[in-house]
Design a protein around this motif. Structure first.
Motif, mmCIF file in Angstrom:
data_model
loop_
_atom_site.group_PDB
_atom_site.id
_atom_site.type_symbol
_atom_site.label_atom_id
_atom_site.label_comp_id
_atom_site.label_asym_id
_atom_site.label_seq_id
_atom_site.Cartn_x
_atom_site.Cartn_y
_atom_site.Cartn_z
ATOM 1 N N SER A 1 1.470 -8.043 6.747
ATOM 2 C CA SER A 1 2.244 -7.102 8.000
ATOM 3 C C SER A 1 2.967 -6.455 6.389
ATOM 4 N N GLU A 2 3.626 -5.198 6.787
ATOM 5 C CA GLU A 2 4.320 -4.824 6.329
ATOM 6 C C GLU A 2 5.864 -5.758 5.389
ATOM 7 N N GLN A 3 6.117 -6.881 6.514
ATOM 8 C CA GLN A 3 7.169 -7.200 5.237
ATOM 9 C C GLN A 3 6.544 -8.206 4.774
ATOM 10 N N GLU A 4 5.561 -8.554 4.421
ATOM 11 C CA GLU A 4 4.584 -9.741 3.737
ATOM 12 C C GLU A 4 4.378 -8.769 2.513
ATOM 13 N N GLN A 5 4.281 -7.517 1.957
ATOM 14 C CA GLN A 5 3.323 -7.254 1.233
ATOM 15 C C GLN A 5 4.318 -6.433 0.927
ATOM 16 N N ILE B 1 3.953 -8.082 -3.053
ATOM 17 C CA ILE B 1 3.544 -7.153 -4.322
ATOM 18 C C ILE B 1 4.826 -5.910 -4.216
ATOM 19 N N PHE B 2 4.853 -5.497 -3.661
ATOM 20 C CA PHE B 2 6.224 -3.948 -4.023
ATOM 21 C C PHE B 2 7.123 -4.468 -4.728
ATOM 22 N N GLU B 3 7.645 -6.331 -4.563
ATOM 23 C CA GLU B 3 9.301 -6.386 -4.968
ATOM 24 C C GLU B 3 8.548 -6.884 -6.799
ATOM 25 N N ALA B 4 7.732 -7.704 -6.474
ATOM 26 C CA ALA B 4 7.432 -7.920 -7.727
ATOM 27 C C ALA B 4 6.764 -6.241 -9.078
ATOM 28 N N ILE B 5 6.378 -5.220 -8.729
ATOM 29 C CA ILE B 5 6.124 -4.612 -9.458
ATOM 30 C C ILE B 5 7.725 -3.603 -9.396
ATOM 31 N N LYS B 6 8.428 -3.316 -8.252
ATOM 32 C CA LYS B 6 9.875 -3.110 -8.387
ATOM 33 C C LYS B 6 11.129 -3.180 -9.318
ATOM 34 N N TRP C 1 4.083 7.130 -6.547
ATOM 35 C CA TRP C 1 1.984 7.548 -6.583
ATOM 36 C C TRP C 1 0.860 6.157 -6.103
ATOM 37 N N LEU C 2 2.600 4.947 -4.895
ATOM 38 C CA LEU C 2 1.604 4.546 -4.544
ATOM 39 C C LEU C 2 2.376 4.221 -2.932
ATOM 40 N N THR C 3 0.285 3.994 -1.928
ATOM 41 C CA THR C 3 0.302 3.540 -1.170
ATOM 42 C C THR C 3 -0.031 2.637 -0.614
ATOM 43 N N PHE C 4 0.716 2.152 0.644
ATOM 44 C CA PHE C 4 0.394 0.908 1.300
ATOM 45 C C PHE C 4 -0.699 0.960 2.584
ATOM 46 N N TYR C 5 -1.040 0.313 2.491
ATOM 47 C CA TYR C 5 -1.941 0.171 4.460
ATOM 48 C C TYR C 5 -1.664 -1.517 4.205
ATOM 49 N N VAL C 6 -1.042 -1.258 5.689
ATOM 50 C CA VAL C 6 -0.295 -2.855 6.020
ATOM 51 C C VAL C 6 -0.951 -2.816 7.269
#
Length: 385
Positions: free
Chosen positions: A87-91, A95-100, A112-117
């Motif tokens: 799900s969006e919340q899971e990703q 993932i996102f918070e770690a890169i942030k 430059w980042l795209t998610f498909y969830v």
């Protein structure tokens, strides 16, 4: 460049990159030599579980070396896409918070980042300030009518619950089989107290969102299984639904029982000739339902088209590139789909690889991905910066 071991218990031999493989060394050399073309016209595309994250890992925050390397890719203006059934919340959390965290204060490279969830049904991207943006046109096109799904799924689950999803057919072994079914479900959700639907009179499936399960898990609440989890729901539309848990388990050490086969057949029967839905198994306990146009292939095709990428400079990292005739999964379909001709398919943790259409078997565990990115970024930093 940071170093770090991600995972050390992959079941079949040493983890990491197969550096003795000529194919692996060739693909690394190809990436380095063509780095300017990759930056201008290509992309790195990643699956999540068993590719970016080890099995059972909750979030990339625990693997900062890999989060750091993805941040470096984005800062180098390399386009990155991450495609997952989560799900969006899971990703966002995984993932996102770690890169942030690795980006610090300057979030502009997130453009430059795209998610498909949600199994490819929902597309997310970011603006120059790092703020999340949803691609509404794509998301509406790939969503489903919630009322139709509720009617079909409820009828299917209630009907199957009357004979315990086929488990009553085991006769004298019924008690043991039901016990294993419950234990397998409970092991997947140890924070919840699970009740069986056939023990509840006039049972009707509970429809929830991922946050509900997270909250109830933290509280140690009870819930009747199976439940139906909605993802990306707005008004009367939903991006995907997941029925869980309906686990696969082994009885008598050699007989595998997967009640999802019965469940999915019943849902297809109740849908009739309607072909708008993609019904497939997810992991070892779930049944996922999305629009028929939602899968990794369609997401990657959309990404290449919408971002104006050239397929020959796009590299896809994923697991489960199955041997033909043994098992067919989304990644195997991805490897064979002619719409993706030219895309380089790089297998990580491929449990079955003989005969696969993946271009290269990189190695075992996300450690292999980490070593690839380290190798490339060290070289490109020295050569192109």
């Amino acid at each position: 460049m940071r170093k770090g071991i991600l995972h050390s218990d992959w079941e079949h031999g040493p983890i990491g990159l197969f550096r003795k493989s000529k194919k692996v060394m060739h693909i690394l050399s190809e990436m380095k030599q063509n780095w300017p073309s990759i930056v201008r016209n290509g992309a790195f595309v990643f699956d999540v579980d068993m590719t970016l994250l080890p099995k059972g890992a909750r979030r990339l925050t625990h693997y900062q070396s890999l989060a750091y390397l993805i941040m470096r890719l984005l800062r180098a203006s390399v386009q990155v896409a991450i495609i997952s059934g989560n799900s969006e919340q899971e990703q966002m959390a995984r993932i996102f918070e770690a890169i942030k965290g690795e980006m610090k204060d300057d979030l502009s490279a997130f453009r430059w980042l795209t998610f498909y969830v949600n199994g490819g049904a929902t597309k997310l991207h970011f603006d120059i300030n790092g703020d999340l943006k949803r691609n509404e046109e794509y998301n509406i096109t790939h969503s489903m009518c919630l009322d139709v799904l509720k009617d079909v799924i409820n009828r299917s689950l209630v009907g199957l619950s009357k004979n315990k999803f086929g488990l009553v057919e085991f006769g004298d072994q019924e008690f043991e089989v039901v016990r294993l079914f419950h234990e397998s479900s409970q092991s997947k959700y140890p924070g919840l107290v699970l009740k069986q639907c056939w023990d509840i009179s006039n049972w009707s499936p509970e429809w929830v969102v991922p946050e509900d399960i997270d909250r109830r898990t933290r509280a140690g609440d009870s819930i009747t299984i199976p439940w139906v989890e909605m993802r990306g729901s707005t008004e009367n539309r939903v991006a995907s639904v997941t029925i869980k848990p309906t686990p696969t388990f082994v009885i008598n050490d050699n007989h595998t029982i997967d009640v999802r086969e019965v469940l999915q057949a019943e849902i297809r029967k109740n849908l009739g000739s309607d072909s708008k839905y993609n019904i497939r198994s997810g992991g070892s306990t779930s049944t996922d339902i999305t629009h028929s146009d939602c899968d990794k292939v369609s997401a990657l095709v959309d990404y290449i088209r919408s971002e104006k990428r050239e397929a020959q400079w796009v590299y896809y990292f994923g697991d489960e590139f199955y041997e033909q005739g043994t098992q067919i999964g989304n990644d195997e379909v991805l490897a064979r789909d002619t719409r993706l001709n030219g895309v380089r398919k790089l297998a990580v943790n491929a449990s079955i690889f003989v005969g696969s259409k993946a271009d290269v078997w990189l190695g075992r565990s996300p450690q292999a991905v980490l070593e690839v990115l380290e190798d490339i970024l060290i070289h490109t930093t020295e050569t192109y910066e």
